[in-house]
Design an enzyme around this catalytic site. Structure first.
Site, short mmCIF file in Angstrom:
data_model
loop_
_atom_site.label_atom_id
_atom_site.label_comp_id
_atom_site.label_asym_id
_atom_site.label_seq_id
_atom_site.Cartn_x
_atom_site.Cartn_y
_atom_site.Cartn_z
CE LYS A 13 -0.45 -0.20 5.02
NZ LYS A 13 -1.28 0.16 6.16
NE ARG A 42 -6.17 0.22 11.24
CZ ARG A 42 -4.95 0.05 10.72
NH1 ARG A 42 -4.09 1.04 10.71
NH2 ARG A 42 -4.59 -1.11 10.23
CG HIS A 56 -3.40 -4.51 12.05
ND1 HIS A 56 -2.34 -5.10 11.39
CD2 HIS A 56 -3.05 -3.21 12.22
CE1 HIS A 56 -1.40 -4.18 11.18
NE2 HIS A 56 -1.80 -3.03 11.68
NE ARG A 111 -2.58 -7.99 7.84
CZ ARG A 111 -3.05 -8.49 8.98
NH1 ARG A 111 -3.61 -9.70 9.01
NH2 ARG A 111 -2.98 -7.82 10.10
CE1 TYR A 139 11.66 32.62 0.83
CE2 TYR A 139 11.78 30.23 0.96
CZ TYR A 139 11.51 31.38 0.24
OH TYR A 139 11.10 31.29 -1.07
CB CYS A 185 13.38 26.64 -0.06
SG CYS A 185 14.69 27.69 0.58
CG MET A 186 7.85 24.11 -2.53
SD MET A 186 6.64 24.99 -3.51
CE MET A 186 5.76 25.91 -2.28
CG ASP A 187 10.93 24.09 -5.46
OD1 ASP A 187 10.00 23.27 -5.48
OD2 ASP A 187 10.77 25.32 -5.56
C1 LIG Z 1 -3.93 -4.41 8.12
C2 LIG Z 1 -2.44 -4.31 7.99
N1 LIG Z 1 -1.73 -5.44 7.91
C3 LIG Z 1 -0.39 -5.43 7.79
C4 LIG Z 1 0.31 -4.24 7.74
C5 LIG Z 1 1.81 -4.27 7.65
O1 LIG Z 1 2.38 -3.83 8.84
P1 LIG Z 1 3.96 -3.67 8.98
O2 LIG Z 1 4.35 -2.64 8.00
O3 LIG Z 1 4.16 -3.23 10.38
O4 LIG Z 1 4.54 -5.01 8.68
C6 LIG Z 1 -0.39 -3.04 7.84
C7 LIG Z 1 0.34 -1.77 7.82
O5 LIG Z 1 0.06 -0.81 8.44
C8 LIG Z 1 -1.80 -3.07 7.95
O6 LIG Z 1 -2.52 -1.94 8.03
#
Ligand SMILES: Cc1ncc(COP(=O)(O)O)c(C=O)c1O
Length: 391
Positions: free
Chosen positions: A42, A140, A175, A232, A278, A325-327
């Site tokens: 993600k 969550r 989770h 995961r 700045y 700065c920005m850039d």
């Molecule tokens: C639902 C879920 N599973 C797994 C992960 C992976 O977690 P990590 O990056 O701590 O391994 C995340 C990341 O935030 C998550 O939201």
């Protein structure tokens, strides 16, 4: 390897795909093939580039991909990636059929989204596959009371008794909120709560193919759980430790994949007592060499690093002076350097190193945030040490 879009600027992130490979295959060996790995890509692969990371992770033994948004899943599909994808976040019911059309498994995060799910399932695509999320203590998303599971199960039975529900219960997961901490008592509470949900499914003789709990920090703390068959893997796939405890306890070493580079765009000798950038928050103490770098807060190089962080040039460490700065930003040098001299903001030069963790500590945040926040306009270059080439 995929071709990069042309780019003209002299600031780039270099991603070592061998490091991704090493990290995933270390987990793969550790898990002894008893559990599958979902590579969590993600937020554009935690800022590393979702497509490239996904391809490398799959080559190294991962079988699943995890994303937060349907857009992220679609990007992977459009790149030709066929592996199963779980959308781990909330998706409004009206988009369920789009997930079906891209063959993306969704997460059911509450009873409400399940009550009239039939209205949203398309008969034209293959089944809507879902994983049920259980909130065992993260606060969550997910069912948070066991009675909700009973309601859920009766709804599920009602749907499946119909002839073609085009719906498949593919997984159940939770989770962890504290898996990276040394004190494991809350983690154990979450596990035992989850155990009760799993037992309830078994009583009802409902078999779901995937049961998963662990993020990077949880993986080696949940070995004893017989039923878990998927993990995961997020932050550690990128070579970063979720916490100092995990760094100490992990039985193998990770390799950091992400480095950040730029080049000097101007170097000049400045008189004593001259203000820089700045607000003139930095003043030269004597005649000083000041270098300008083409990276700024619009690139995600946080303004709070002003007068607080360093860069590496020719194996030496130089401070950022004045406000970012920005850039662009300025550094104080020890001598004249020619324009276009390479500069490292994250990574190694000689025996000096600036780690993502160093930047995170300076900014009083976690390592996750640093590559995630590096803007899209910073091109990502991918290389494999084994091929010794940057593409
Ligand atoms: C639902 C879920 N599973 C797994 C992960 C992976 O977690 P990590 O990056 O701590 O391994 C995340 C990341 O935030 C998550 O939201």
């Amino acid at each position: 390897m995929r071709k990069q879009a042309p780019y003209y600027r002299q600031t780039w992130a270099a991603i070592n795909l061998d490091a991704i490979h090493h990290n995933v295959s270390s987990y793969y060996q550790f898990l002894k093939k008893e559990r599958e790995i979902m590579a969590v890509v993600k937020a554009d692969g935690y800022g590393h580039g979702a497509i490239q990371v996904a391809e490398e992770a799959l080559a190294a033994g991962a079988t699943w991909l995890g994303v937060a948004l349907l857009e992220e899943a679609i990007e992977l599909r459009q790149a030709g990636i066929k592996a199963p994808i779980l959308l781990m976040g909330y998706l409004a019911n009206e988009y369920f059929s789009i997930a079906q059309s891209y063959d993306v498994s969704i997460t059911i995060t509450d009873i409400e989204s399940f009550i009239d799910i039939e209205k949203y399932i398309s008969a034209e695509h293959s089944a809507l596959r879902f994983h049920l999320k259980i909130d065992t203590g993260m606060g969550r998303l997910g069912l948070w009371e066991e009675e909700q599971l009973d309601t859920f199960i009766s709804l599920y039975k009602k749907y499946t008794q119909r002839s073609h529900p085009n719906l498949m219960w593919e997984g159940i997961f939770t989770h962890f909120a504290t898996a990276d901490e040394r004190d494991q008592s809350f983690l154990e509470r979450q596990i035992s709560k989850f155990n009760e949900y799993v037992a309830r499914l078994q009583q009802e003789k409902i078999t779901v193919p995937y049961i998963h709990l662990s993020n990077s920090a949880g993986i080696f703390r949940t070995e004893a759980l017989q039923y878990a068959n998927l993990v995961r893997l997020g932050i550690s796939m990128y070579g970063l430790y979720p916490s100092a405890n995990v760094r100490e306890e992990l039985p193998f070493q990770l390799q950091e994949a992400f480095t950040l580079h730029t080049k000097l765009s101007l170097v000049k000798k400045v008189d004593s007592h001259v203000g820089i950038s700045y607000g003139l928050t930095y003043r030269t103490k004597k005649e000083e060499w000041i270098g300008t770098l083409p990276i700024g807060y619009a690139d995600g190089w946080d303004r709070n690093l002003s007068n607080a962080s360093y860069v590496l040039i020719q194996g030496k460490r130089f401070p950022i002076v004045g406000r970012i700065c920005m850039d662009q930003l300025m550094v104080r040098l020890d001598q004249e350097y020619s324009r276009d001299t390479p500069v490292t903001l994250i990574g190694k030069q000689g025996d000096q190193e600036i780690k993502i963790d160093d930047i995170a500590n300076t900014l009083n945040t976690i390592n996750y945030e640093i590559p995630c926040k590096l803007a899209k306009r910073v091109p990502r270059m991918y290389y494999k040490e084994s091929q010794n080439e940057k593409q």
